[in-house]
Design an enzyme around this catalytic site. Structure first.
Site, mmCIF file in Angstrom:
data_model
loop_
_atom_site.group_PDB
_atom_site.id
_atom_site.type_symbol
_atom_site.label_atom_id
_atom_site.label_comp_id
_atom_site.label_asym_id
_atom_site.label_seq_id
_atom_site.Cartn_x
_atom_site.Cartn_y
_atom_site.Cartn_z
ATOM 1 N N GLY A 255 16.971 8.436 -30.582
ATOM 2 C CA GLY A 255 17.407 8.648 -29.206
ATOM 3 C C GLY A 255 17.562 10.135 -28.937
ATOM 4 N N GLU B 96 8.067 5.690 -38.622
ATOM 5 C CA GLU B 96 7.096 4.980 -37.779
ATOM 6 C C GLU B 96 5.926 5.850 -37.336
ATOM 7 O OE1 GLU B 96 10.162 6.613 -34.800
ATOM 8 O OE2 GLU B 96 10.081 5.950 -36.890
ATOM 9 N N LYS C 178 -1.509 -4.817 -27.505
ATOM 10 C CA LYS C 178 -2.952 -4.845 -27.268
ATOM 11 C C LYS C 178 -3.750 -5.080 -28.543
ATOM 12 C CE LYS C 178 -6.090 -4.063 -23.960
ATOM 13 N NZ LYS C 178 -6.030 -4.585 -22.590
ATOM 14 N N ASP D 268 -7.603 -8.868 -21.732
ATOM 15 C CA ASP D 268 -6.389 -9.687 -21.666
ATOM 16 C C ASP D 268 -6.646 -11.049 -21.031
ATOM 17 O OD1 ASP D 268 -5.269 -7.395 -22.692
ATOM 18 O OD2 ASP D 268 -4.523 -6.696 -20.755
ATOM 19 N N HIS E 196 11.489 9.977 -39.210
ATOM 20 C CA HIS E 196 10.813 8.918 -38.459
ATOM 21 C C HIS E 196 9.712 8.296 -39.311
ATOM 22 C CE1 HIS E 196 12.634 9.493 -34.452
ATOM 23 N NE2 HIS E 196 12.766 10.755 -34.839
ATOM 24 N N CYS F 93 16.904 8.054 -37.432
ATOM 25 C CA CYS F 93 17.267 9.268 -36.704
ATOM 26 C C CYS F 93 18.602 9.074 -35.975
ATOM 27 C CB CYS F 93 16.148 9.680 -35.744
ATOM 28 S SG CYS F 93 16.306 11.379 -35.132
ATOM 29 N N TYR F 94 18.601 8.948 -34.640
ATOM 30 C CA TYR F 94 19.848 8.716 -33.909
ATOM 31 C C TYR F 94 20.515 7.435 -34.397
ATOM 32 C CZ TYR F 94 23.005 7.924 -29.942
ATOM 33 O OH TYR F 94 24.110 7.712 -29.159
#
Length: 515
Positions: free
Chosen positions: A60, A176, A371, A232, A174, A87-88
């Site tokens: 954040g 990710e 997606k 989609d 992080h 992190c946050y």
């Protein structure tokens, strides 16, 4: 019931305003574990009721001690559910359970080297020193009771902390992002070893669960689906057809603004291959008449959207007593809308809002998918590669890639030139690396020379970008040889175009589309 919800084991990502919250959820999905983004305001009682297998607290923008800091229900950390703070989230967890967070002046932004200092479950079998990506001003300076600091960096004395008894874990970096090369392995340690989850979230399992849910929702009633030719709607239609077969009727409104060969491919795929009951409405003349003389982009969109509604209504009336409407809503749409349910037909159809008075209950089999997961499901269902990997395309189609008045001549020119661009991108093996590559035709003319004569013809702009989510995009560094080949072919093969330019603008400040 308008939404089909996943009821298997899931990991919740509590969103504290991080730009990477969606990325965390996607990385969990890539490990074949279902994830869901939830508000940081979710209560401990709601968590207890919904019983996730694990929780991840996102990063954040604020300090945990600032007046506008985003908080969470502290009771969540007492439920016995495994938690990973990033992190946050790492700092917030530490502050709640008795640690200390301070601004020491040792801010870290960008690459940093992580040094493992003690036995660690999250970092087991990983190098003792590895690159991680940092973005912080504050740091945990005193670990909470029960926690052990197991790794450090130059700017964070407690870069990783673990309380294995309570199954609470925190990392300052992080995992990710791609700039943490071993980050996915760290997340898998949390998912597989801490949460004790199996990698069961696969395209095959998604299809199985959705087929069962669709059959339960629809029963014996008829279902209609508005096919656009995009990924989609095509995957949603194929998935519903897998579930209910002949109860499905697809309506394909062909407004004449699609790319070369797309209308024919929709017809071939769904009528011939899948044997779907397909209503193909060929309405190009009708749309062109409505668009005559219109140059303002928003007016184009409004006209196309409203006309689409009218055409769709007329076609739907011929289907009979349908009770359900298939819509290709994706998980990012749900996140952005801030709502987990949809009681009425949404107005954000790919071309224009569908009429709210149709009184059809929605079937949204993709609303829990990103997606990349939609593409995987499409491949599993047997959809052609050209549909599954089709690049994003605006609902108003080529109308917003012609800068100016829409005429049949200009559509034909743009369609032919755009086909050359996409064909050469595929031949170069770049079609899965490029987010979008297309042509834009400004309705102006420029001077050129061909043979011994002067020409006065249209210029063409090639636009190619790389992106992960279309929120930001960078212009693609295509090889000069490829650009040269596209330019040569367009000028030689498309009479009426005598100049080709390449757009090297990024988003922001530009947008991906020109209109």
């Amino acid at each position: 019931m308008s939404a089909i919800e996943y009821d298997g084991p899931s990991v919740f990502v509590l969103d504290f305003g991080a730009q990477y919250a969606q990325l965390i959820a996607r990385r969990v999905r890539e490990a074949h574990v279902h994830s869901e983004i939830v508000s940081r305001e979710i209560s401990a009682d709601e968590i207890r009721r919904r019983r996730p297998a694990g929780l991840i607290l996102s990063g954040g923008p604020a300090s945990v001690y600032s007046n506008d800091a985003l908080k969470m229900d502290p009771g969540i950390l007492e439920l016995g559910i495994p938690v990973l703070g990033i992190c946050y989230g790492h700092q917030l967890m530490a502050s709640i359970v008795g640690g200390q967070v301070s601004n020491t002046g040792n801010a870290e932004f960008g690459k940093s080297m992580l040094q493992v200092t003690a036995d660690s479950l999250l970092l087991r079998e990983l190098p003792e020193e590895q690159q991680v990506w940092m973005s912080h001003n504050d740091e945990v300076t005193v670990a909470p009771p029960g926690f052990e600091a197991v790794a450090t960096t130059a700017g964070a004395s407690i870069a990783v902390m673990e309380d294995r008894d309570r199954r609470l874990y925190g990392v300052q970096f992080h995992p990710e992002v791609g700039h943490t090369p071993r980050g996915s392995e760290i997340l898998k340690r949390f998912l597989y070893d801490v949460c004790e989850l199996a990698p069961n979230w696969t395209s095959h399992s998604i299809i199985e669960s959705q087929v069962e849910a669709i059959r339960s929702q629809v029963g014996e009633q008829r279902v209609i689906c508005g096919l656009s030719g995009g990924v989609d709607s095509a995957v949603a239609a194929a998935l519903v057809h897998e579930a209910v077969g002949g109860q499905l009727t697809c309506i394909f409104v062909d407004h004449g603004l699609m790319r070369e060969g797309e209308a024919e491919q929709v017809e071939e795929t769904f009528r011939s291959h899948f044997e779907v009951d397909l209503v193909h409405v060929k309405a190009a003349d009708r749309f062109l008449e409505k668009l005559h003389g219109v140059t303002e982009p928003e007016e184009k969109r409004k006209i196309i959207g409203e006309e689409f509604i009218r055409v769709f209504e007329e076609a739907a009336a011929s289907v009979g007593d349908a009770g359900f409407l298939v819509q290709g809503t994706l998980y990012p749409d749900v996140i952005e809308s801030g709502s987990a349910t949809a009681a009425t037909i949404k107005t954000h159809h790919n071309v224009g809002g569908l009429p709210e008075d149709m009184h059809l209950e929605l079937v949204e089999p993709l609303r829990d998918l990103f997606k990349d997961e939609v593409r995987a499901v499409g491949e599993e269902l047997g959809l052609p590669e050209d549909i599954v990997w089709r690049q994003p395309f605006p609902g108003p189609g080529l109308a917003v890639r012609i800068i100016g008045d829409i005429t049949r001549e200009r559509l034909d020119l743009l369609r032919a030139a755009d086909h050359i661009v996409t064909e050469e991108i595929k031949r170069a093996g770049l079609n899965r690396e490029i987010w979008q590559a297309f042509a834009v035709l400004p309705a102006v003319k420029t001077v050129g020379v061909q043979g011994d004569g002067r020409t006065y013809a249209y210029p063409l702009i090639i636009r190619a970008v790389t992106s992960e989510d279309a929120m930001t995009a960078d212009w693609a560094r295509l090889p000069y040889e490829l650009l040269e080949k596209m330019s040569r072919r367009i000028i030689n093969e498309v009479p009426g175009i005598n100049r080709v330019a390449y757009d090297i603008s990024s988003k922001p400040p530009a947008t991906i589309e020109w209109e």
